[in-house]
Design an enzyme around this catalytic site. Structure first.
Site, PDB file in Angstrom:
ATOM      1  CG  ASP A 232      43.587  48.525  33.138  1.00 42.20           C
ATOM      2  OD1 ASP A 232      43.951  47.399  33.544  1.00 42.20           O
ATOM      3  OD2 ASP A 232      42.492  49.039  33.432  1.00 42.20           O
ATOM      4  CE1 TYR A 298      44.293  52.111  39.594  1.00 37.04           C
ATOM      5  CE2 TYR A 298      43.369  52.106  41.807  1.00 37.04           C
ATOM      6  CZ  TYR A 298      44.057  51.468  40.797  1.00 37.04           C
ATOM      7  OH  TYR A 298      44.500  50.186  40.986  1.00 37.04           O
ATOM      8  CE1 TYR A 370      40.978  43.230  37.443  1.00 36.71           C
ATOM      9  CE2 TYR A 370      39.653  42.154  39.144  1.00 36.71           C
ATOM     10  CZ  TYR A 370      40.683  42.116  38.210  1.00 36.71           C
ATOM     11  OH  TYR A 370      41.411  40.960  38.048  1.00 36.71           O
TER      12      TYR A 370
END
Length: 411
Positions: A232, A298, A370
């Site tokens: 992102d 992440y 996501y």
């Protein structure tokens, strides 16, 4: 109809140069050029018909107009057009005027000839041989560095420089930078007040920060970044970086020191983006990179609306560990992606600490998961989600990608 009869029929259409006469039998016999083959056939026909030997002027040929006698001149044009371009391999192509193509095809059809060679093929071969002799470079039918297109009608040469590819990994240290160039949403790249007449939605991108030194070093027209997925805009790319292939369009230089290029990129983009270049690549590697289902790790900072104990939080995460998540296209990207439900797995999810009543979480997810929606639930479009399990509003305050593992690295 024997060969001599075929020759007589061909000559009956009009003056035909030895090149074109030989081409009509181009796939017969070996070790002769079309010009030598044509001269031998002409002499054989004249002996059979008891006629005097006559060599037609090349420019009188009703098919090629003498183009096949000017291959050296065409080669000189090609060499001149390629001045200043680094290359090791090349390919010649020819645009044949419709009348020339129709003329030879009419003869093939009328006489049912079985072994002709098209004018285009002889031009490509003979000009290619001459260019090779003049430059010392070699013709390559599969992956030429440059392609020279001969336009017989316009008497021009068009040079197409094929791209160069190199691979590496990039790190993005600054939030707010997209991976690739985005046209301004208002003017679509034309330039307007909203984008300060730059035509860009964002002032910089990873692609441009890497690409500007690349374009200068290669003397190229453009540089296009192909990444193994994308983070992102508000996320950083840390750890060992994201694999990418850079496509360098129309480079005038090809013999570039990648170590020096890496140093220049890192100098010019210092503090924002860094790269480690791993070697030369090709278009197949781009396709492989795009289709690779890389796993991503992440690190996120999660905020919960209302009090939640560490035990409650960790228990909720446990209910997501190893689970397959159903995600409808998130609201934030629905304007540019197809609206459908995707199933992706949470491979691992762990709480690693706290900060000001917020929780640090590390997530390893299947490609395409996501993460923000895994936490927030996106109004029920992602199930299950952390917010759904806790029964509270949850959101991602910050997100960093800390590892991208390709399929080969997962083995």
């Amino acid at each position: 109809m024997d060969v001599i009869e075929e020759v007589e029929a061909i000559l009956g259409y009009g003056d035909t140069c030895n090149h074109c006469l030989g081409r009509f039998f181009g796939k017969r016999s070996f070790g002769l050029t079309n010009e030598e083959r044509g001269r031998a056939l002409r002499i054989a026909h004249e002996i059979t018909a008891n006629e005097p030997h006559q060599e037609p002027a090349p420019e009188s040929c009703w098919i090629c107009g003498g183009e096949l006698s000017r291959t050296d001149a065409w080669a000189a044009r090609v060499v001149e057009a390629m001045q200043g371009i680094e290359f090791e391999t090349f390919l010649i192509g020819t645009r044949v005027p419709p009348l020339m193509a129709e003329s030879e095809e009419m003869v093939w059809s009328d006489l049912s000839l079985r072994d002709p060679e098209p004018l285009k093929a002889e031009m490509n071969r003979e000009v290619g041989k001459a260019v090779s002799e003049m430059t010392g470079k070699v013709a390559d039918l599969q992956k030429p560095d440059v392609v020279a297109i001969l336009d017989l009608a316009d008497e021009t040469v068009e040079i197409q420089v094929n791209p160069v590819f190199f691979s590496g990994r990039y790190l993005k240290y600054e939030r707010g930078i997209p991976q690739t160039h985005w046209d301004c949403r208002s003017c679509r790249g034309a330039g307007c007040e909203r984008c300060n007449f730059t035509g860009k939605q964002y002032a910089d991108s990873v692609e441009e920060l890497i690409g500007r030194p690349v374009i200068e070093t290669f003397g190229a027209e453009n540089a296009v970044l192909h990444g193994a997925g994308r983070e992102d805009i508000d996320a950083r790319m840390l750890g060992s970086g994201r694999p990418f292939v850079m496509e360098v369009e129309a480079p005038r230089k090809r013999l570039v020191d990648l170590a020096a290029l890496e140093a220049e990129i890192n100098r010019s983009a210092e503090g924002r983006v860094a790269v480690h270049l791993t070697g030369w690549a090709d278009r197949k590697m781009v396709q492989s990179l795009k289709s690779d289902k890389a796993h991503k790790k992440y690190r996120i900072l999660v905020e919960i609306d209302g009090p939640v104990t560490s035990d409650e939080f960790r228990t909720a995460l446990d209910q997501l560990n190893g689970v397959t998540i159903r995600q409808r296209t998130p609201t934030r990207v629905s304007h540019r992606r197809a609206d459908k439900v995707r199933e992706r797995q949470v491979i691992d999810i762990q709480c690693t600490g706290t900060q000001d009543d917020r929780y640090w979480v590390e997530v390893v997810g299947e490609a395409g998961l996501y993460i923000k929606e895994l936490v927030s639930g996106d109004g029920g479009r992602t199930r299950p989600s952390l917010a759904q399990i806790l029964g509270r509003t949850a959101s991602v305050v910050s997100l960093d990608v800390v590892q991208v593992r390709t399929t080969n690295e997962q083995r």
